[in-house]
Motif scaffolding. Sequence first.
Motif, PDB file in Angstrom:
ATOM      1  N   CYS A 189       0.827  -1.217   0.000  1.00 24.47           N
ATOM      2  CA  CYS A 189       0.000   0.000   0.000  1.00 24.47           C
ATOM      3  C   CYS A 189       0.861   1.267   0.000  1.00 24.47           C
ATOM      4  CB  CYS A 189      -0.957   0.007   1.187  1.00 24.47           C
ATOM      5  SG  CYS A 189      -0.189   0.415   2.775  1.00 24.47           S
ATOM      6  N   GLY A 190       2.181   1.105   0.263  1.00 28.47           N
ATOM      7  CA  GLY A 190       3.081   2.253   0.222  1.00 28.47           C
ATOM      8  C   GLY A 190       3.250   2.980   1.549  1.00 28.47           C
TER       9      GLY A 190
ATOM     10  N   GLY B  42       5.162   2.239   4.017  1.00 32.92           N
ATOM     11  CA  GLY B  42       6.514   2.160   4.541  1.00 32.92           C
ATOM     12  C   GLY B  42       6.639   1.179   5.703  1.00 32.92           C
ATOM     13  N   LYS B  43       5.514   0.659   6.166  1.00 31.10           N
ATOM     14  CA  LYS B  43       5.529  -0.313   7.259  1.00 31.10           C
ATOM     15  C   LYS B  43       5.714  -1.716   6.685  1.00 31.10           C
ATOM     16  CE  LYS B  43       2.166   2.259  10.021  1.00 31.10           C
ATOM     17  NZ  LYS B  43       0.830   2.163  10.632  1.00 31.10           N
ATOM     18  N   LYS B  44       6.086  -2.643   7.558  1.00 37.43           N
ATOM     19  CA  LYS B  44       6.114  -4.048   7.164  1.00 37.43           C
ATOM     20  C   LYS B  44       4.674  -4.501   6.933  1.00 37.43           C
ATOM     21  CE  LYS B  44      10.330  -5.584   9.418  1.00 37.43           C
ATOM     22  NZ  LYS B  44      10.914  -6.587  10.322  1.00 37.43           N
ATOM     23  N   TYR B  45       4.519  -5.429   6.004  1.00 35.96           N
ATOM     24  CA  TYR B  45       3.192  -5.939   5.655  1.00 35.96           C
ATOM     25  C   TYR B  45       2.447  -6.451   6.886  1.00 35.96           C
ATOM     26  CZ  TYR B  45      -0.371  -8.791   3.294  1.00 35.96           C
ATOM     27  OH  TYR B  45      -1.552  -9.342   2.883  1.00 35.96           O
ATOM     28  N   LYS B  46       3.145  -7.166   7.794  1.00 34.37           N
ATOM     29  CA  LYS B  46       2.483  -7.765   8.954  1.00 34.37           C
ATOM     30  C   LYS B  46       1.979  -6.699   9.934  1.00 34.37           C
ATOM     31  CE  LYS B  46       6.765  -8.579  11.596  1.00 34.37           C
ATOM     32  NZ  LYS B  46       7.637  -9.647  12.094  1.00 34.37           N
ATOM     33  N   HIS B  47       2.563  -5.496   9.893  1.00 30.79           N
ATOM     34  CA  HIS B  47       2.140  -4.423  10.786  1.00 30.79           C
ATOM     35  C   HIS B  47       1.177  -3.446  10.098  1.00 30.79           C
ATOM     36  CE1 HIS B  47       4.757  -5.670  13.975  1.00 30.79           C
ATOM     37  NE2 HIS B  47       5.828  -5.605  13.181  1.00 30.79           N
ATOM     38  N   CYS B  48       0.826  -3.768   8.876  1.00 27.43           N
ATOM     39  CA  CYS B  48      -0.057  -2.863   8.121  1.00 27.43           C
ATOM     40  C   CYS B  48      -1.244  -3.670   7.580  1.00 27.43           C
ATOM     41  CB  CYS B  48       0.745  -2.195   6.995  1.00 27.43           C
ATOM     42  SG  CYS B  48      -0.099  -0.807   6.210  1.00 27.43           S
ATOM     43  N   CYS B  49      -1.362  -3.761   6.272  1.00 23.95           N
ATOM     44  CA  CYS B  49      -2.509  -4.445   5.636  1.00 23.95           C
ATOM     45  C   CYS B  49      -2.564  -5.938   5.959  1.00 23.95           C
ATOM     46  CB  CYS B  49      -2.479  -4.230   4.129  1.00 23.95           C
ATOM     47  SG  CYS B  49      -2.677  -2.496   3.662  1.00 23.95           S
ATOM     48  N   GLY B  50      -1.410  -6.580   6.194  1.00 22.64           N
ATOM     49  CA  GLY B  50      -1.389  -7.998   6.497  1.00 22.64           C
ATOM     50  C   GLY B  50      -1.841  -8.320   7.897  1.00 22.64           C
ATOM     51  N   GLY B  51      -1.936  -7.319   8.752  1.00 19.56           N
ATOM     52  CA  GLY B  51      -2.351  -7.550  10.135  1.00 19.56           C
ATOM     53  C   GLY B  51      -3.829  -7.302  10.363  1.00 19.56           C
ATOM     54  N   ARG B  52      -4.546  -7.016   9.326  1.00 13.71           N
ATOM     55  CA  ARG B  52      -5.991  -6.724   9.462  1.00 13.71           C
ATOM     56  C   ARG B  52      -6.797  -7.964   9.612  1.00 13.71           C
ATOM     57  NH1 ARG B  52      -6.543  -2.028   4.909  1.00 13.71           N
ATOM     58  NH2 ARG B  52      -5.096  -0.661   5.898  1.00 13.71           N
TER      59      ARG B  52
END
Length: 167
Positions: free
Chosen positions: A154-155, A157-167
């Motif tokens: 998504c851009g 700058g966070k790691k995937y697991k702390h952003c969209c992957g953690g939803r």
Amino acid sequence: MFLTDLCPCGSGIAYGDCCLPYITWAKDAPTAEALMRSRYTAYVVHAVDYIMETIHEDTRKELIPDNIKKWSETSEWLGLKIISTEEGYDKDGCQRGIVQFEVYYIQDRYYKTHHETALFEKVGGCWFYKDGRIALNPFMRAGEKTGRNDPCPCGSGKKYKHCCGGR
């Protein structure tokens, strides 16, 4: 698409000499398979009116043109494979034809296969798509899978697991 480009239906013939005359109603598809190929090409070129008009009137009322248009316009069409054709030839005098086919496309970043055995019926000298039986196929991601520790697509700058992957 140019008239001299190869037709999207995979016939190996130029678009202007293959499916275009059917899609523009310059002539009727002579066989069930020819109608199937032209309907696939209509999805590629977003000719939703042709798709709707070549559906048998008994089936047409069940379909929503906006859904067909959305599928046509949001997919990247990769190809058509005719698996088998039974009856439905110009010379056999039959009023029915069966075409088994696969369509390959990408939608929402996923590689998909639409596998169907379609029934066609000839009415008043013209072929129409009557009905189909869809074989369910698993889908595959078109790109690489995002890993838990990769940057989020998504851009943010966070790691995937702390952003969209953690939803």
